[in-house]
Design a protein around this motif. Structure first.
Motif, mmCIF file in Angstrom:
data_model
loop_
_atom_site.group_PDB
_atom_site.id
_atom_site.type_symbol
_atom_site.label_atom_id
_atom_site.label_comp_id
_atom_site.label_asym_id
_atom_site.label_seq_id
_atom_site.Cartn_x
_atom_site.Cartn_y
_atom_site.Cartn_z
ATOM 1 N N SER A 248 0.833 -1.204 0.000
ATOM 2 C CA SER A 248 0.000 0.000 0.000
ATOM 3 C C SER A 248 0.875 1.264 0.000
ATOM 4 O O SER A 248 0.591 2.249 -0.692
ATOM 5 N N LYS A 249 1.962 1.217 0.787
ATOM 6 C CA LYS A 249 2.858 2.385 0.853
ATOM 7 C C LYS A 249 3.565 2.621 -0.476
ATOM 8 O O LYS A 249 3.765 3.766 -0.893
ATOM 9 N N LEU A 250 3.912 1.525 -1.169
ATOM 10 C CA LEU A 250 4.545 1.694 -2.486
ATOM 11 C C LEU A 250 3.569 2.359 -3.455
ATOM 12 O O LEU A 250 3.972 3.195 -4.273
ATOM 13 N N ASP A 251 2.285 2.005 -3.346
ATOM 14 C CA ASP A 251 1.271 2.696 -4.168
ATOM 15 C C ASP A 251 1.317 4.207 -3.883
ATOM 16 O O ASP A 251 1.292 5.024 -4.801
ATOM 17 N N ASP A 252 1.394 4.548 -2.587
ATOM 18 C CA ASP A 252 1.435 5.974 -2.195
ATOM 19 C C ASP A 252 2.675 6.650 -2.786
ATOM 20 O O ASP A 252 2.583 7.743 -3.346
ATOM 21 N N ILE A 253 3.823 5.973 -2.605
ATOM 22 C CA ILE A 253 5.104 6.576 -3.023
ATOM 23 C C ILE A 253 5.123 6.803 -4.525
ATOM 24 O O ILE A 253 5.513 7.868 -5.000
ATOM 25 N N PHE A 254 4.645 5.796 -5.274
ATOM 26 C CA PHE A 254 4.730 5.930 -6.736
ATOM 27 C C PHE A 254 3.616 6.816 -7.285
ATOM 28 O O PHE A 254 3.767 7.366 -8.362
ATOM 29 N N SER A 255 2.526 6.976 -6.530
ATOM 30 C CA SER A 255 1.553 7.947 -7.049
ATOM 31 C C SER A 255 1.991 9.374 -6.708
ATOM 32 O O SER A 255 1.735 10.296 -7.487
#
Ligand SMILES: Cc1ncc(COP(=O)(O)O)c(C=O)c1O
Length: 361
Positions: A248-255
């Motif tokens: 979920s955090k990777l989704d945040d970082i890449f968005s």
């Protein structure tokens, strides 16, 4: 969570509701296709954050597990432990506890490790491994990694282990381009995840060194991680809930975008720096070597740090850190890691002003 005190300490940092929600997904078997898909799915984004072609491993431990593991996997002859604060000092102790020949390159707390100091030590030919903490969280000092990595390239038989526990995802750290042999980080700092998970990657020459060492143990054996990674698995049962959180955090970082994330941390760090100057405080770290993820404020004004923290907690339900170990009270630390924004940092700084200007209100 109404009685929650918001964390502005340099780890663990505040965890978002979105991250907590991600952790509540139903459990899966760690030898199942679902797990393999989860692990394989996050791998390319982890490699991109590490700036490496090597696999990125997930360790169910805090960072210290991998820090100790790196010593056990890599040190054959002698390790040079660069010491400039509480965590880097401890690494020297850990090397000795692992039964390794170890020497300290020690500078006073508040100073960075300079490339020339490492070069001088390595020129003796005594060492095969160096440990470096990129961002010494206890002192707020950022050592010059690019310069150090450049010096290390003059000594191709010496491996470089870099702890980026409190700098990872705050600023660019190019593992492959810099020639870092082990790059490691933890979950509860700038990634804004709960504690209990470490991430790390290992160079080919570090794997080759590990293969020569008999006493690697099991839980942190880098070759076990490598073998299991080939089928998108971990050696032992991993912290699956934290891996959901990481996804979920990777989704945040890449968005948000990696560059935008770095810029946000720089901007928020600058807000804190401006506050420090406006209030007449000093910095514990010298200019040019100050952390981008936290600020270690020197208490030159001799305020009661204890009172400040108590007032901030009671009045505004926030907490900053009162200084680590031997510099407790002589310093205090404000984190700008994780999901913080211009608004949350500006609000915190106004709250700190309120506590300093109206201590007994
Ligand atoms: C730079 C650094 N390295 C290592 C550690 C140790 O991390 P952990 O206690 O999560 O193992 C910390 C913890 O604050 C740290 O700041």
């Amino acid at each position: 969570m109404s009685d929650h005190i918001k964390l502005f300490i340099p780890g663990p940092v505040e965890v978002s509701e979105k991250t907590y929600a991600a952790m509540c997904r139903p459990m899966i078997g760690h030898r199942s296709k679902d797990f393999q898909a989860l692990y394989a799915g996050i791998q390319p984004r982890l490699q991109s954050l590490f700036e490496t072609k090597q696999p990125v491993f997930i360790s169910t431990s805090s960072a210290w597990g991998v820090m100790e593991g790196a010593i056990r996997n890599l040190v054959k002859k002698k390790v040079l432990n660069c010491m400039c604060g509480a965590f880097s000092d401890k690494w020297f102790d850990v090397s000795k506890r692992c039964g390794k020949a170890a020497e300290a390159l020690e500078v006073p707390w508040g100073s960075p490790i300079m490339a020339g100091q490492i070069e001088e030590k390595l020129a003796t030919g005594e060492f095969d491994t160096v440990t470096l903490i990129h961002n010494e969280t206890s002192t707020g000092v950022l050592s010059p990694l690019a310069e150090i990595a450049a010096v290390m390239r003059k000594f191709p038989d010496v491996l470089l282990i870099v702890d980026t526990v409190s700098s990872f995802s705050v600023l660019p750290i190019a593992m492959d381009a810099l020639g870092i042999d082990v790059l490691l980080t933890g979950s509860q700092k700038a990634l804004a995840l709960p504690p209990g998970m470490a991430l790390f990657a290992v160079s080919e020459r570090a794997f080759a060194r590990a293969a020569e060492l008999p006493d690697r143990g099991y839980y942190f054996d880098f070759l076990e991680f490598k073998k299991n990674q080939e089928s998108d698995m971990t050696p032992s049962t991993p912290t699956i809930s934290l891996i959901y959180a990481l996804e979920s955090k990777l989704d945040d970082i890449f968005s948000e975008g990696i560059a935008a994330r770095h810029a946000r941390h720089e901007r928020l760090n600058n807000l804190v720096h401006a506050w420090v100057k406006r209030r007449g405080f000093d910095f514990f770290a010298p200019e040019g070597f100050r952390s981008k993820s936290l600020t270690c404020v020197a208490n030159n004004l001799e305020i009661s740090v204890e009172t400040l923290i108590k007032t901030l907690k009671q009045r505004h339900r926030c907490v900053i850190d009162g200084g680590y170990g031997k510099i407790k009270g002589k310093t205090f630390r404000i984190s700008n890691m994780g999901d913080e924004t211009d608004e949350t940092i500006t609000t915190l700084l106004a709250q700190l002003d309120d506590c300093l200007d109206h201590p007994a209100a």
